[in-house]
Write a protein that holds these residues in place. Structure first.
Motif, mmCIF file in Angstrom:
data_model
loop_
_atom_site.group_PDB
_atom_site.id
_atom_site.type_symbol
_atom_site.label_atom_id
_atom_site.label_comp_id
_atom_site.label_asym_id
_atom_site.label_seq_id
_atom_site.Cartn_x
_atom_site.Cartn_y
_atom_site.Cartn_z
ATOM 1 N N VAL A 49 0.854 -1.196 0.000
ATOM 2 C CA VAL A 49 0.000 0.000 0.000
ATOM 3 C C VAL A 49 0.895 1.254 0.000
ATOM 4 O O VAL A 49 1.889 1.321 0.734
ATOM 5 C CB VAL A 49 -0.936 0.009 1.219
ATOM 6 C CG1 VAL A 49 -1.726 1.315 1.282
ATOM 7 C CG2 VAL A 49 -1.883 -1.186 1.152
ATOM 8 N N ASP A 50 0.544 2.238 -0.823
ATOM 9 C CA ASP A 50 1.294 3.512 -0.839
ATOM 10 C C ASP A 50 0.772 4.372 0.307
ATOM 11 O O ASP A 50 -0.128 5.208 0.147
ATOM 12 C CB ASP A 50 1.093 4.205 -2.186
ATOM 13 C CG ASP A 50 1.976 5.446 -2.322
ATOM 14 O OD1 ASP A 50 2.755 5.718 -1.382
ATOM 15 O OD2 ASP A 50 1.863 6.129 -3.351
ATOM 16 N N TRP A 51 1.304 4.129 1.482
ATOM 17 C CA TRP A 51 0.786 4.767 2.694
ATOM 18 C C TRP A 51 1.031 6.277 2.702
ATOM 19 O O TRP A 51 0.266 7.026 3.304
ATOM 20 C CB TRP A 51 1.424 4.130 3.923
ATOM 21 C CG TRP A 51 0.968 2.717 4.155
ATOM 22 C CD1 TRP A 51 1.655 1.587 3.911
ATOM 23 C CD2 TRP A 51 -0.304 2.312 4.664
ATOM 24 N NE1 TRP A 51 0.917 0.470 4.233
ATOM 25 C CE2 TRP A 51 -0.312 0.890 4.710
ATOM 26 C CE3 TRP A 51 -1.451 2.991 5.069
ATOM 27 C CZ2 TRP A 51 -1.394 0.152 5.150
ATOM 28 C CZ3 TRP A 51 -2.532 2.249 5.528
ATOM 29 C CH2 TRP A 51 -2.509 0.854 5.561
ATOM 30 N N LYS A 52 2.099 6.766 2.021
ATOM 31 C CA LYS A 52 2.371 8.208 2.005
ATOM 32 C C LYS A 52 1.290 8.980 1.239
ATOM 33 O O LYS A 52 1.033 10.158 1.511
ATOM 34 C CB LYS A 52 3.735 8.483 1.390
ATOM 35 C CG LYS A 52 4.914 8.231 2.314
ATOM 36 C CD LYS A 52 6.227 8.592 1.628
ATOM 37 C CE LYS A 52 7.388 8.468 2.600
ATOM 38 N NZ LYS A 52 7.335 9.538 3.624
ATOM 39 N N ILE A 109 -1.995 7.806 0.865
ATOM 40 C CA ILE A 109 -3.235 7.084 1.135
ATOM 41 C C ILE A 109 -4.431 8.009 1.051
ATOM 42 O O ILE A 109 -4.381 9.170 1.492
ATOM 43 C CB ILE A 109 -3.173 6.405 2.524
ATOM 44 C CG1 ILE A 109 -4.330 5.430 2.679
ATOM 45 C CG2 ILE A 109 -3.158 7.428 3.640
ATOM 46 C CD1 ILE A 109 -4.180 4.198 1.865
ATOM 47 N N SER A 150 -9.099 -0.931 3.308
ATOM 48 C CA SER A 150 -7.904 -1.249 2.527
ATOM 49 C C SER A 150 -8.032 -2.643 1.925
ATOM 50 O O SER A 150 -8.739 -3.516 2.445
ATOM 51 C CB SER A 150 -6.667 -1.188 3.413
ATOM 52 O OG SER A 150 -6.504 0.109 3.950
ATOM 53 N N LEU A 153 6.002 -0.018 9.752
ATOM 54 C CA LEU A 153 5.739 1.024 8.763
ATOM 55 C C LEU A 153 6.156 2.398 9.274
ATOM 56 O O LEU A 153 6.755 3.198 8.528
ATOM 57 C CB LEU A 153 4.249 1.013 8.401
ATOM 58 C CG LEU A 153 3.747 2.168 7.526
ATOM 59 C CD1 LEU A 153 4.342 2.053 6.115
ATOM 60 C CD2 LEU A 153 2.217 2.162 7.461
ATOM 61 N N GLU A 182 1.299 12.777 7.396
ATOM 62 C CA GLU A 182 1.221 11.443 6.789
ATOM 63 C C GLU A 182 0.811 10.387 7.817
ATOM 64 O O GLU A 182 -0.003 9.505 7.513
ATOM 65 C CB GLU A 182 2.577 11.099 6.176
ATOM 66 C CG GLU A 182 2.944 11.963 4.985
ATOM 67 C CD GLU A 182 4.380 11.773 4.541
ATOM 68 O OE1 GLU A 182 4.685 12.140 3.404
ATOM 69 O OE2 GLU A 182 5.190 11.239 5.344
ATOM 70 N N ILE A 232 -2.492 8.006 7.736
ATOM 71 C CA ILE A 232 -2.367 6.550 7.896
ATOM 72 C C ILE A 232 -3.229 6.071 9.063
ATOM 73 O O ILE A 232 -3.929 5.047 8.980
ATOM 74 C CB ILE A 232 -0.887 6.167 8.116
ATOM 75 C CG1 ILE A 232 -0.079 6.435 6.852
ATOM 76 C CG2 ILE A 232 -0.770 4.703 8.526
ATOM 77 C CD1 ILE A 232 1.418 6.298 7.047
ATOM 78 N N GLN A 291 -6.934 5.860 8.185
ATOM 79 C CA GLN A 291 -7.225 4.671 7.390
ATOM 80 C C GLN A 291 -7.187 3.410 8.247
ATOM 81 O O GLN A 291 -8.026 2.515 8.104
ATOM 82 C CB GLN A 291 -6.222 4.555 6.241
ATOM 83 C CG GLN A 291 -6.463 3.350 5.338
ATOM 84 C CD GLN A 291 -7.805 3.408 4.628
ATOM 85 O OE1 GLN A 291 -8.160 4.448 4.048
ATOM 86 N NE2 GLN A 291 -8.575 2.327 4.680
#
Length: 819
Positions: free
Chosen positions: A547-550, A552, A558, A620, A651, A655, A658
């Motif tokens: 997952v591109d958490w930066k 999101i 998800s 992460l 960020e 995260i 989410q």
């Protein structure tokens, strides 16, 4: 002058007498006159009293004389009357005594006549062998003799009659015995059916009744013994211990021959005896006693010692062991036949008890059988010889067969030792206890062998890849169910043996089995959790990492969490499970045959998902070492622009939002586990506690740090007032707080103030030790680490990175923190 009146007043007379002077001069004469008058009155009074007394005494004496006179007259009349009565009744008493004597004589002669008549009748009937007709006369004859005439033995004629009756009793007994022997010897060859029918009635209803009514002790026993010895004559002659027929090799023939005798007796001879005599049981008892006596000699002769501890298969030889086992097995089968035939009415000692001193051979023989069975189990594998359908098996079929054999061995051992309750403390009890110990060692030996050769091969080795998960799940659960079945049944056997011995000495023998089967159970569960569930979760966490958490965007659950729901959610077996939607968890849960393993599995699954979920969140967000700010490039000058290598607060906040949304789906997934567990309260409490910790952790990550005081209050609330300094620093690092030491000092001052004011400050931190190994030991101990307790290695790694921070300001702050 002096009045005799009761109202007389002397004052008046004294006044008149003393009225003149002359009276004074004559006072002496007056006094004398008065004194004389007083004496006269006194004398008169005494005379009157005497007269009255004399009068009264005379009246009493007269009355007493009259009474005595009357008594004398009555006595004379009584004596005269008594004499008259005695004279009148003396003749009556003599007459009454004469009457009694006459009555007694009449009864005596009458009884004598009856006795003589009965005696004569019995003599005649005895010659005619008419026992039924004799019963009444025989009973009367013996009753009269015992009760009426035995006391007159001093009379010659009576004594002679009594002797004649005794001789007649002997004669009748001999006649009865001879007839029985004649019938037994006759073998139905010369006597016809009519004669046999006649003797059946005469002997059963007549002769047996006569024997029962004979008062002589032992007469009935003597008759029965004579008849039984006659019946046993052939078998005693044929099966003599010094002949081949009487050897152990022909023991089965002895039993067969006796069965023929018993059957013939029941068919041809038992009808001649009263049912109450139980002649068949008596005959069998005699055979038991004879066989026991012979076996004791034969076994002692065949086996050199009766000491069971020194008898072994090595010294005896396999052929003799086979002979011993054949004899014992044949004996047990014969005893079962007899018990069934007589409905357990036989109360004598069992023949099989003769084998007790040598029963160690029985146990060693079972060892040989178990070895053969183990080879059969190896051929069977996880299948059954008799059933091709293996889908319904919850345990390996050979395990059930193993314990059936064990129960048979235990039951037969109990039968052989004759012990149904706790073993006695006498010598025999000690021998039996040793036998039970040998049996326990046999059980343990082959249970360990079964575990090593049958169960362990089912377990997939760690170095072997899993190609088919369904097959692995099937056989691993089969292994767990079988190991649990074995473990449970072992405890039942252990309890039965402890009840049998009355002590727990055999528990030490079984103790090693607990470790063996607990170990294989743990390994089976480990395969399910680490290699089956673990591989499923690995795919989910790969999706998490991808997952591109930066960047999101908080729109929906998800993808990794949707995959987790599909893989880890439990469906209702009856309404929801189909071949299309059945997942790994469904397959595992429906395979367990005990509820405890279902909720134990779910309990571990909840813990595993919680641990790995928080691990990947920390992985992460945790900055990569080294901590702190560093130049963009290695060639930059010391004045170059600095960049934080961890995610920034914005960020991290995205995260966290989410992750909070994903936690809702995770919560739904875990609550589906309640469908499969009867222990719903415990599972629900576990889910609630874990989800609450995770949500509080994520909420802490998105809590603003602009105000040190507000953040500290939120930290206290969400961590439930956790004072661990290392955990506090790790949370700040995860939140993406800048590595500006002034910001850290600002937050530290507020947190430290809280520590100082806390009543429990001493001993609550996990980082007050300077040495690394001590800190690690504290972290791995019982210190409250919040959600980081699931991932202690990450806490240790964080502490190592914190200690690596450079700069005097950081070193001073870390020293103050105790890191």
């Amino acid at each position: 002058m002096i009045s005799t009146s009761k109202d007389y007043d002397p004052i008046e007379d004294i006044t008149i007498i003393l009225a003149q002077r002359e009276s004074i001069e004559n006072i002496d004469s007056l006094i004398n006159l008065t004194k004389n008058y007083r004496l006269k009155l006194k004398n008169e009074i005494e005379e009157n009293l005497m007269e009255n007394h004399n009068y009264n005494m005379s009246a009493d004496e007269i009355g007493m004389k009259e009474i005595f006179n009357n008594l004398n007259k009555i006595r004379e009349i009584s004596d005269s009357t008594n004499s008259n009565i005695n004279d009148f009744t003396v003749n009556i008493n003599e007459l009454d005594q004469s009457k009694k004597n006459l009555t007694s004589s009449l009864n005596f002669y009458q009884n004598l006549k009856i006795l003589i008549d009965c005696y004569n009748d019995c003599r005649v009937l005895s010659h005619k062998r008419s026992f039924i007709a004799m019963i009444s006369s025989y009973k009367i004859m013996n009753s009269l003799m015992e009760n009426n005439f035995i006391k007159f033995k001093n009379i010659d004629m009576i004594n002679q009659l009594i002797n004649n009756i005794n001789k007649l009793n002997v004669e009748i007994f001999d006649n009865i015995l001879n007839i029985f022997k004649k019938i037994i010897n006759n073998n139905n060859s010369t006597l016809g059916e009519e004669a046999m029918s006649h003797w059946e009635k005469e002997l059963k209803s007549g002769a047996c009744e006569i024997i029962d009514n004979n008062s002589k002790e032992g007469l009935k026993i003597k008759l029965i013994d004579e008849i039984l010895n006659k019946l046993m004559y052939e078998i005693n002659e044929i099966f003599q211990i010094d002949d081949e027929a009487g050897s152990l090799e022909n023991l089965s023939r002895r039993y067969i021959y006796f069965k023929k005798i018993l059957n013939k007796f029941n068919t041809d001879y038992n009808k001649f005896f009263k049912v109450e005599w139980k002649m068949s049981i008596r005959l069998t008892t005699l055979f038991y006693e004879k066989t026991i006596k012979d076996l004791q000699i034969l076994l002692k002769r065949e086996f050199s010692t009766t000491n069971s501890s020194s008898v072994s298969t090595n010294t005896v030889g396999s052929k003799k062991i086979d002979l011993f086992m054949n004899c014992m097995q044949t004996t047990i089968e014969f005893e079962k036949y007899i018990d069934v035939r007589f409905s357990q009415q036989l109360k004598c000692d069992k023949i099989s008890k003769t084998f007790e001193p040598y029963l160690v051979l029985w146990i060693q023989y079972q060892d040989k059988i178990m070895k053969d069975n183990m080879l059969k189990y190896l051929r069977m594998g996880t299948s059954s010889d008799s059933d091709e359908n293996q889908e319904n098996y919850t345990v390996v079929p050979s395990s059930a067969d193993l314990f059936r054999n064990y129960r048979n061995i235990l039951r037969q051992t109990i039968e052989l030792t004759g012990e149904t309750n706790s073993i006695n403390t006498n010598n025999k009890g000690k021998e039996n206890e040793n036998l039970i110990k040998e049996m326990s060692r046999l059980f343990c030996k082959w249970l360990i062998e079964y575990c090593n050769k049958i169960l362990y091969p089912i377990l997939i080795p760690d170095n072997v890849a899993i190609d088919n998960k369904d097959e692995t799940i099937k056989f691993t659960i089969l292994l767990i169910n079988t190991a649990d079945y074995c473990n449970t049944t072992i405890k039942q056997l252990q309890d039965k043996i402890q009840e049998l011995t009355g002590n727990d000495k055999c528990n030490k023998i079984f103790s090693k089995l607990d470790k063996v089967y607990e170990e294989i159970l743990n390994k089976g569960n480990k395969v399910l959790m680490k290699r089956i569930i673990g591989s499923e979760l690995q795919f989910i966490w790969r999706e998490f990492d991808n997952v591109d958490w930066k960047r999101i965007l908080i729109e929906d659950y998800s993808r990794y969490m949707v995959t987790m729901r599909k893989s880890m959610q439990v469906h209702n077996l009856e309404t929801e499970v189909t071949e299309r939607n059945e997942n790994i968890i469904d397959k595992i849960l429906k395979g367990f045959n005990r509820e405890v393993y279902k909720w134990n599995f779910l309990d571990k699954l909840i813990e595993m998902i919680s641990q790995e979920f928080t691990y990947h969140i920390i992985k992460l967000l945790l900055p990569k070492p080294p901590y702190g700010n560093r130049p963009i490039s290695t060639t930059a000058t010391s004045t170059a622009t600095l960049k934080n290598i961890s995610m920034n607060s914005i960020e991290v906040n995205n995260i966290g939002e989410q992750l909070l949304l994903d936690c809702e789906l995770l919560k739904q997934t875990m609550h589906s586990y309640l469908k499969y567990s009867n222990n719903k309260k415990t599972i629900d409490r576990h889910i609630t506690n874990n989800i609450e910790k995770i949500i509080n952790f994520i909420k802490l990550l998105i809590t603003p740090v602009d105000s040190s005081e507000d953040y500290n209050e939120a930290y206290k609330r969400l961590t439930k007032n956790n004072h661990n300094i290392l955990i506090w620093t790790m949370t700040l690092a995860l939140k993406g707080v800048s590595w500006d030491v002034s910001i850290w000092k600002q937050h530290w001052s507020v947190f430290y103030l809280e520590l100082s004011e806390s009543k429990n400050t001493e001993g609550i931190t996990g980082t007050t030790m300077k040495e690394k190994d001590q800190t690690k030991q504290k972290i791995e101990g019982t210190t409250d680490l919040f959600v980081y307790a699931w991932n202690r290695k990450q806490v240790i790694e964080h502490e190592r990175n914190m200690r690596a921070l450079v700069g005097s300001s950081w070193r001073e702050l870390l020293s103050e923190m105790g890191i």
